[in-house]
Design an enzyme around this catalytic site. Sequence first.
Site, PDB file in Angstrom:
ATOM      1  N   ASP A  96       5.361  -5.192   4.310  1.00 20.89           N
ATOM      2  CA  ASP A  96       4.044  -5.052   4.907  1.00 20.89           C
ATOM      3  C   ASP A  96       3.505  -3.738   4.348  1.00 20.89           C
ATOM      4  OD1 ASP A  96       1.851  -5.513   6.725  1.00 20.89           O
ATOM      5  OD2 ASP A  96       2.738  -3.987   8.006  1.00 20.89           O
ATOM      6  N   ASP A 139       0.490  -1.409   5.669  1.00 24.98           N
ATOM      7  CA  ASP A 139       0.141  -0.364   6.631  1.00 24.98           C
ATOM      8  C   ASP A 139       1.210  -0.248   7.710  1.00 24.98           C
ATOM      9  OD1 ASP A 139      -2.310  -0.046   5.238  1.00 24.98           O
ATOM     10  OD2 ASP A 139      -3.136  -1.756   6.329  1.00 24.98           O
TER      11      ASP A 139
END
Length: 180
Positions: free
Chosen positions: A21, A23
């Site tokens: 992922d 952020d």
Amino acid sequence: MTVTVTRPPAADAMAPMAFFDRDGVLNEEVDYAFRIDQIVWVEGAFAAVRRLNRLGYRVVVVTNQSGVGRGYYTEDDVRSLHGQMNRIMLENGARIDAFYFSPHHPEAALAAYRADHEDRKPRPGMLLKAMRDFPTERERSFLVGDRDTDIQAAAAAGVRGFLFEGGNLDAFIAGQLERP
């Protein structure tokens, strides 16, 4: 879903895939980041990606980017940011092989992006697309995310999911790679 491939895969080279992922994992969480000046790298991000590159993993970012659907920025803004992020990775001896992002959200302001799309995590679309695009050793592949929706997407795609709750990303990855 849109994808930016920064290194074309070898047609016949099987490799495990490390999904990240964006952020909250590679960079500090900032709501709706779309410019490089908003990116603050997580401690150990470059070392973690370098480690995985050396071990023969393909490194792929899979990120929900509902800011596109909300009208805060464009898909081109996201692609530009990802290109800049990978340039900085390369300057630090690390490489991200591809970036996949989903601009969709069920309540998006822009109708074109208003959907509970198969690519939006917790659904596995981005991961499955990446595994179709790159010959993948699924058994050794994994996803690192900072939310339950990331881990749900990993499970739905048939890969292990590791919840990163902060700290040094390289130390976290090293610890996960030692697990059976």
